[in-house]
Design a protein around this motif. Structure first.
Motif, PDB file in Angstrom:
ATOM      1  N   ALA A  14       0.843  -1.197   0.000  1.00  0.00           N
ATOM      2  CA  ALA A  14       0.000   0.000   0.000  1.00  0.00           C
ATOM      3  C   ALA A  14       0.879   1.248   0.000  1.00  0.00           C
ATOM      4  CB  ALA A  14      -0.912  -0.009   1.215  1.00  0.00           C
ATOM      5  N   GLY A  15       0.483   2.214  -0.801  1.00  0.00           N
ATOM      6  CA  GLY A  15       1.255   3.428  -0.955  1.00  0.00           C
ATOM      7  C   GLY A  15       2.238   3.382  -2.099  1.00  0.00           C
ATOM      8  N   GLY A  16       2.447   2.214  -2.652  1.00  0.00           N
ATOM      9  CA  GLY A  16       3.388   2.045  -3.741  1.00  0.00           C
ATOM     10  C   GLY A  16       2.807   2.390  -5.098  1.00  0.00           C
ATOM     11  N   SER A  17       3.611   2.127  -6.118  1.00  0.00           N
ATOM     12  CA  SER A  17       3.222   2.474  -7.488  1.00  0.00           C
ATOM     13  C   SER A  17       3.482   1.311  -8.432  1.00  0.00           C
ATOM     14  CB  SER A  17       4.037   3.682  -7.970  1.00  0.00           C
ATOM     15  OG  SER A  17       3.789   4.821  -7.183  1.00  0.00           O
ATOM     16  N   ARG A  67      -4.861   9.772  -8.534  1.00  0.00           N
ATOM     17  CA  ARG A  67      -3.833   8.764  -8.213  1.00  0.00           C
ATOM     18  C   ARG A  67      -3.339   8.030  -9.456  1.00  0.00           C
ATOM     19  NH1 ARG A  67      -5.143   4.431  -5.241  1.00  0.00           N
ATOM     20  NH2 ARG A  67      -7.356   4.428  -5.864  1.00  0.00           N
ATOM     21  N   ASN A  84      -0.414   5.341  -8.746  1.00  0.00           N
ATOM     22  CA  ASN A  84       0.308   5.798  -7.567  1.00  0.00           C
ATOM     23  C   ASN A  84      -0.578   5.698  -6.329  1.00  0.00           C
ATOM     24  OD1 ASN A  84       2.530   6.546  -9.209  1.00  0.00           O
ATOM     25  ND2 ASN A  84       1.643   8.572  -9.567  1.00  0.00           N
ATOM     26  N   SER A  85       0.051   5.749  -5.181  1.00  0.00           N
ATOM     27  CA  SER A  85      -0.673   5.718  -3.903  1.00  0.00           C
ATOM     28  C   SER A  85      -1.667   4.566  -3.867  1.00  0.00           C
ATOM     29  CB  SER A  85      -1.400   7.056  -3.664  1.00  0.00           C
ATOM     30  OG  SER A  85      -0.498   8.131  -3.691  1.00  0.00           O
ATOM     31  N   LEU A  86      -1.194   3.421  -4.223  1.00  0.00           N
ATOM     32  CA  LEU A  86      -2.078   2.264  -4.324  1.00  0.00           C
ATOM     33  C   LEU A  86      -2.628   1.857  -2.967  1.00  0.00           C
ATOM     34  CD1 LEU A  86      -0.110   0.317  -7.015  1.00  0.00           C
ATOM     35  CD2 LEU A  86      -2.522   0.923  -7.180  1.00  0.00           C
ATOM     36  N   LYS A  87      -3.865   1.369  -2.997  1.00  0.00           N
ATOM     37  CA  LYS A  87      -4.575   0.945  -1.798  1.00  0.00           C
ATOM     38  C   LYS A  87      -4.973  -0.520  -1.941  1.00  0.00           C
ATOM     39  CE  LYS A  87      -6.768   5.518  -1.633  1.00  0.00           C
ATOM     40  NZ  LYS A  87      -8.067   6.247  -1.621  1.00  0.00           N
ATOM     41  N   ASP A  90      -7.520  -1.395  -4.456  1.00  0.00           N
ATOM     42  CA  ASP A  90      -7.185  -1.406  -5.887  1.00  0.00           C
ATOM     43  C   ASP A  90      -6.852  -2.801  -6.394  1.00  0.00           C
ATOM     44  OD1 ASP A  90      -5.417   1.660  -5.278  1.00  0.00           O
ATOM     45  OD2 ASP A  90      -7.392   1.439  -6.227  1.00  0.00           O
ATOM     46  N   SER A 128      -1.604  -4.670   2.485  1.00  0.00           N
ATOM     47  CA  SER A 128      -1.710  -3.610   3.512  1.00  0.00           C
ATOM     48  C   SER A 128      -0.531  -3.629   4.460  1.00  0.00           C
ATOM     49  CB  SER A 128      -3.014  -3.767   4.288  1.00  0.00           C
ATOM     50  OG  SER A 128      -3.071  -5.055   4.863  1.00  0.00           O
TER      51      SER A 128
END
Length: 128
Positions: A14-17, A67, A84-87, A90, A128
């Motif tokens: 999470a938060g990665g791209s 994002r 970007n800013s993957l959750k 997604d 996560s």
């Protein structure tokens, strides 16, 4: 024979791209708007983003706006999706699809029925 081939999926925190790519062949690429869709576990396929034929119009779902960025290169017959800013939400199989020929972006935004060709998808998993 039209082929759309996605690549670039994988596992990311999470938060990665990630950047997904779709290579098209067998069609006049510049005549088609190109879209990205995704289908999460137990969910229906949903719209993510689309690019008009020239790339000057880009539409996004509310869930990814700000994002994700869609881009295309009509000289290489490719369309990319920079994520970007993957959750964790997604997480899905991501599909590229061709809408057209010559259909307007607003028509393609209506959904999957407007699309003529689909790739097989690439898995994106966000931990996560």
């Amino acid at each position: 024979q039209v082929q759309l081939e996605e690549s670039g999926g994988g596992l990311v925190q999470a938060g990665g791209s990630l950047t997904l790519s779709c290579a098209a062949s067998g069609l006049t690429f510049s005549r088609y708007a190109m879209g990205w869709f995704r289908q999460g576990p137990g969910k229906e396929r949903e719209f993510v983003a689309l690019s008009s034929r020239s790339g000057d119009v880009r539409l996004y779902s509310d869930s990814v706006k700000g994002r994700f960025t869609i881009s295309r290169d009509n000289t290489k017959n490719t369309v990319n999706l920079q994520m970007n800013s993957l959750k964790p939400g997604d997480t899905a199989v991501y599909y590229c699809a061709a809408c057209g020929p010559f259909k307007m972006s607003n028509t393609c935004r209506r959904g999957t029925d407007e699309y003529d060709y689909w790739g097989r998808g690439t898995q994106v998993t966000v931990s996560s």
